[in-house]
Design an enzyme around this catalytic site. Structure first.
Site, PDB file in Angstrom:
ATOM      1  N   ALA A  66       0.855  -1.181   0.000  1.00  0.00           N
ATOM      2  CA  ALA A  66       0.000   0.000   0.000  1.00  0.00           C
ATOM      3  C   ALA A  66       0.892   1.233   0.000  1.00  0.00           C
ATOM      4  CB  ALA A  66      -0.879  -0.005   1.241  1.00  0.00           C
ATOM      5  N   GLY A 111       0.330  -5.346   0.401  1.00  0.00           N
ATOM      6  CA  GLY A 111      -0.742  -5.416  -0.591  1.00  0.00           C
ATOM      7  C   GLY A 111      -0.299  -6.085  -1.885  1.00  0.00           C
ATOM      8  N   GLU A 114      -0.687  -9.660  -1.266  1.00  0.00           N
ATOM      9  CA  GLU A 114      -2.133  -9.903  -1.157  1.00  0.00           C
ATOM     10  C   GLU A 114      -2.800  -9.905  -2.537  1.00  0.00           C
ATOM     11  OE1 GLU A 114      -2.367  -6.770   1.882  1.00  0.00           O
ATOM     12  OE2 GLU A 114      -3.553  -8.177   3.055  1.00  0.00           O
ATOM     13  N   GLU A 134       3.516  -5.536   7.227  1.00  0.00           N
ATOM     14  CA  GLU A 134       2.636  -4.577   7.918  1.00  0.00           C
ATOM     15  C   GLU A 134       2.970  -4.426   9.388  1.00  0.00           C
ATOM     16  OE1 GLU A 134       1.703  -6.768   5.666  1.00  0.00           O
ATOM     17  OE2 GLU A 134       0.262  -5.845   4.299  1.00  0.00           O
TER      18      GLU A 134
HETATM   19  N1  DAK Z   1       4.542   3.420  -0.665  1.00  0.00           N
HETATM   20  C1  DAK Z   1       4.948   4.596  -1.201  1.00  0.00           C
HETATM   21  N2  DAK Z   1       6.141   4.759  -1.840  1.00  0.00           N
HETATM   22  C2  DAK Z   1       6.954   3.687  -1.906  1.00  0.00           C
HETATM   23  C3  DAK Z   1       6.594   2.428  -1.378  1.00  0.00           C
HETATM   24  C4  DAK Z   1       5.314   2.314  -0.734  1.00  0.00           C
HETATM   25  N3  DAK Z   1       4.854   1.164  -0.238  1.00  0.00           N
HETATM   26  N4  DAK Z   1       7.607   1.568  -1.611  1.00  0.00           N
HETATM   27  C5  DAK Z   1       8.543   2.235  -2.271  1.00  0.00           C
HETATM   28  N5  DAK Z   1       8.159   3.513  -2.453  1.00  0.00           N
HETATM   29  C6  DAK Z   1       8.913   4.586  -3.123  1.00  0.00           C
HETATM   30  C7  DAK Z   1      10.077   5.045  -2.271  1.00  0.00           C
HETATM   31  O1  DAK Z   1       9.652   5.983  -1.294  1.00  0.00           O
HETATM   32  C8  DAK Z   1      10.967   5.659  -3.313  1.00  0.00           C
HETATM   33  O2  DAK Z   1      10.463   6.915  -3.652  1.00  0.00           O
HETATM   34  P1  DAK Z   1      11.460   8.183  -3.909  1.00  0.00           P
HETATM   35  O3  DAK Z   1      12.222   8.329  -2.649  1.00  0.00           O
HETATM   36  O4  DAK Z   1      12.309   7.757  -5.083  1.00  0.00           O
HETATM   37  O5  DAK Z   1      10.537   9.304  -4.201  1.00  0.00           O
HETATM   38  C9  DAK Z   1      10.771   4.754  -4.525  1.00  0.00           C
HETATM   39  O6  DAK Z   1       9.532   4.068  -4.293  1.00  0.00           O
HETATM   40  C10 DAK Z   1      11.856   3.689  -4.648  1.00  0.00           C
HETATM   41  O7  DAK Z   1      11.945   3.010  -3.409  1.00  0.00           O
HETATM   42  P2  DAK Z   1      13.331   2.830  -2.632  1.00  0.00           P
HETATM   43  O8  DAK Z   1      14.280   3.933  -2.947  1.00  0.00           O
HETATM   44  O9  DAK Z   1      13.010   2.568  -1.205  1.00  0.00           O
HETATM   45  O10 DAK Z   1      13.895   1.509  -3.343  1.00  0.00           O
HETATM   46  P3  DAK Z   1      14.851   0.408  -2.713  1.00  0.00           P
HETATM   47  O11 DAK Z   1      15.234  -0.474  -3.835  1.00  0.00           O
HETATM   48  O12 DAK Z   1      15.946   1.033  -1.908  1.00  0.00           O
HETATM   49  O13 DAK Z   1      13.944  -0.425  -1.678  1.00  0.00           O
HETATM   50  C11 DAK Z   1      11.931  -1.615  -0.985  1.00  0.00           C
HETATM   51  C12 DAK Z   1      12.847  -1.186  -2.169  1.00  0.00           C
HETATM   52  C13 DAK Z   1      10.691  -2.277  -1.581  1.00  0.00           C
HETATM   53  C14 DAK Z   1      12.659  -2.599  -0.073  1.00  0.00           C
HETATM   54  C15 DAK Z   1      11.556  -0.333  -0.171  1.00  0.00           C
HETATM   55  O14 DAK Z   1      11.075   0.654  -1.096  1.00  0.00           O
HETATM   56  C16 DAK Z   1      10.492  -0.591   0.840  1.00  0.00           C
HETATM   57  O15 DAK Z   1      10.765  -1.146   1.910  1.00  0.00           O
HETATM   58  N6  DAK Z   1       9.274  -0.142   0.521  1.00  0.00           N
HETATM   59  C17 DAK Z   1       8.159  -0.222   1.459  1.00  0.00           C
HETATM   60  C18 DAK Z   1       7.632  -1.623   1.518  1.00  0.00           C
HETATM   61  C19 DAK Z   1       6.496  -1.698   2.480  1.00  0.00           C
HETATM   62  O16 DAK Z   1       6.676  -1.710   3.716  1.00  0.00           O
HETATM   63  N7  DAK Z   1       5.309  -1.658   1.903  1.00  0.00           N
HETATM   64  C20 DAK Z   1       4.073  -1.523   2.653  1.00  0.00           C
HETATM   65  C21 DAK Z   1       3.612  -2.894   3.019  1.00  0.00           C
HETATM   66  S1  DAK Z   1       2.321  -2.741   4.144  1.00  0.00           S
HETATM   67  C22 DAK Z   1      -4.564  -1.128   5.921  1.00  0.00           C
HETATM   68  C23 DAK Z   1      -4.510  -0.966   4.584  1.00  0.00           C
HETATM   69  C24 DAK Z   1      -3.493  -1.504   3.914  1.00  0.00           C
HETATM   70  C25 DAK Z   1      -2.483  -2.196   4.527  1.00  0.00           C
HETATM   71  C26 DAK Z   1      -2.561  -2.351   5.867  1.00  0.00           C
HETATM   72  C27 DAK Z   1      -3.580  -1.849   6.570  1.00  0.00           C
HETATM   73  N8  DAK Z   1      -5.582  -0.494   6.627  1.00  0.00           N
HETATM   74  C28 DAK Z   1      -6.271   0.557   6.001  1.00  0.00           C
HETATM   75  C29 DAK Z   1      -5.862  -0.860   7.967  1.00  0.00           C
HETATM   76  C30 DAK Z   1      -1.393  -2.679   3.765  1.00  0.00           C
HETATM   77  C31 DAK Z   1      -0.181  -2.282   4.019  1.00  0.00           C
HETATM   78  C32 DAK Z   1       0.941  -2.692   3.218  1.00  0.00           C
HETATM   79  O17 DAK Z   1       0.897  -3.004   2.048  1.00  0.00           O
END
Ligand code: DAK
Length: 262
Positions: A66, A111, A114, A134
């Site tokens: 997300a 997500g 998912e 998450e």
């Molecule tokens: N959201 C927004 N931007 C994101 C992103 C994300 N999930 N993932 C990556 N980006 C953006 C980064 O901020 C970066 O943007 P700039 O700085 O260039 O502007 C760009 O994508 C490239 O990312 P990185 O520079 O971080 O790239 P790396 O290769 O160094 O790292 C990575 C890749 C995938 C390991 C890292 O980007 C990362 O850890 N990303 C976040 C992964 C994550 O934690 N995703 C969220 C999962 S939780 C709910 C609703 C939904 C959910 C839960 C509850 N409720 C309403 C209750 C679901 C939640 C999730 O999906």
């Protein structure tokens, strides 16, 4: 109709959707869910389409979860509706009358995993990374992940992934039974499209029946599931394709399935 956050193409009886926000690693925001919702309606309502493939634009991510920027600004109530929207859209993938295949080409986090889990099965690139992180954000999976992951990989592996938020590689995902096939990155789409083409060549009525029976049957007990199968089996026997398939066998030739809903 074109979309801002996804790309939808439909040809040779196969619909292909790319999540298309590569600069944010295809993170799912409200607008992307709206696009996906509409695209899935188009796919469902097009009688020529027999398989859906989902993949990510760019070479780094399927979907990196997300959109954390958007999530961080939500009120709890907005969060509730966002979560509901995501669940509804992913259930729409699962409820499609045709098979859906996820081609996971990179990060499939939160997500992203998912979304892949809502498909009928997953092929992955060697570079794919799966995880439900998450918990590391103080959240839990909100788009069906706590339910679908356990049903695919078993309760204990799902618990470990959800409680720790740890990622797994494509090879581990293969070992867990989460993915069906792991390919070199450059071979992933060819392998997925070959399988999609194989499926698309089958009888349309039988395909739809098989999808529905497996989906409805696995959510019930074995006896009820077998009864659901009986009814669907009878229905497929009434199809033109079933007559063609059995006649072709007896005449020692290849069947030519018309593919229509008849
Ligand atoms: N959201 C927004 N931007 C994101 C992103 C994300 N999930 N993932 C990556 N980006 C953006 C980064 O901020 C970066 O943007 P700039 O700085 O260039 O502007 C760009 O994508 C490239 O990312 P990185 O520079 O971080 O790239 P790396 O290769 O160094 O790292 C990575 C890749 C995938 C390991 C890292 O980007 C990362 O850890 N990303 C976040 C992964 C994550 O934690 N995703 C969220 C999962 S939780 C709910 C609703 C939904 C959910 C839960 C509850 N409720 C309403 C209750 C679901 C939640 C999730 O999906």
């Amino acid at each position: 109709m074109s979309f801002e956050n996804i790309i939808l193409t439909m040809e040779n009886n196969i619909a292909l959707i790319h999540f298309n926000r590569p600069k944010a690693l295809n993170a799912l925001n409200n607008a992307m869910f709206d696009d996906l919702d509409q695209a899935l309606d188009q796919v469902r309502d097009n009688p020529d389409i027999r398989v859906l493939v989902l993949t990510g634009a760019g070479d780094k991510a399927f979907v990196a979860g997300a959109d954390i920027v958007e999530l961080s600004e939500m009120t709890p109530l907005q969060g509730k509706y966002f979560s509901r929207k995501g669940q509804k859209v992913f259930s729409k993938i699962e409820d499609l009358p045709i098979p859906a295949i996820a081609a996971v080409n990179g990060y499939a986090l939160g997500g992203g995993s998912e979304a892949a889990l809502a498909c009928d099965f997953i092929y992955a690139s060697e570079k794919a990374i799966f995880g439900l992180p998450e918990i590391t954000l103080g959240l839990i999976p909100g788009f069906g992940g706590t339910q679908r992951l356990a049903r695919v990989v078993g309760n204990n592996r799902a618990r470990e992934m959800v409680f720790t938020g740890k990622n797994i590689t494509a090879r581990q995902a293969l070992d867990y039974g989460l993915v069906n096939q792991v390919c070199a990155p450059e071979d992933l789409m060819e392998a997925v499209m070959k399988t999609a083409g194989n499926i698309a060549a089958k009888g349309c009525v039988a395909l739809r029946a098989a999808k529905e029976v497996i989906h409805n049957g696995t959510n019930t007990d074995l006896e009820t599931g077998c009864r659901i199968e009986n009814d669907a089996f009878g229905l497929t026997m009434a199809s033109v394709d079933a007559k063609e398939g059995t006649a072709a066998f007896l005449e020692k030739r290849k069947p030519v399935f018309k593919g229509g809903l008849n």
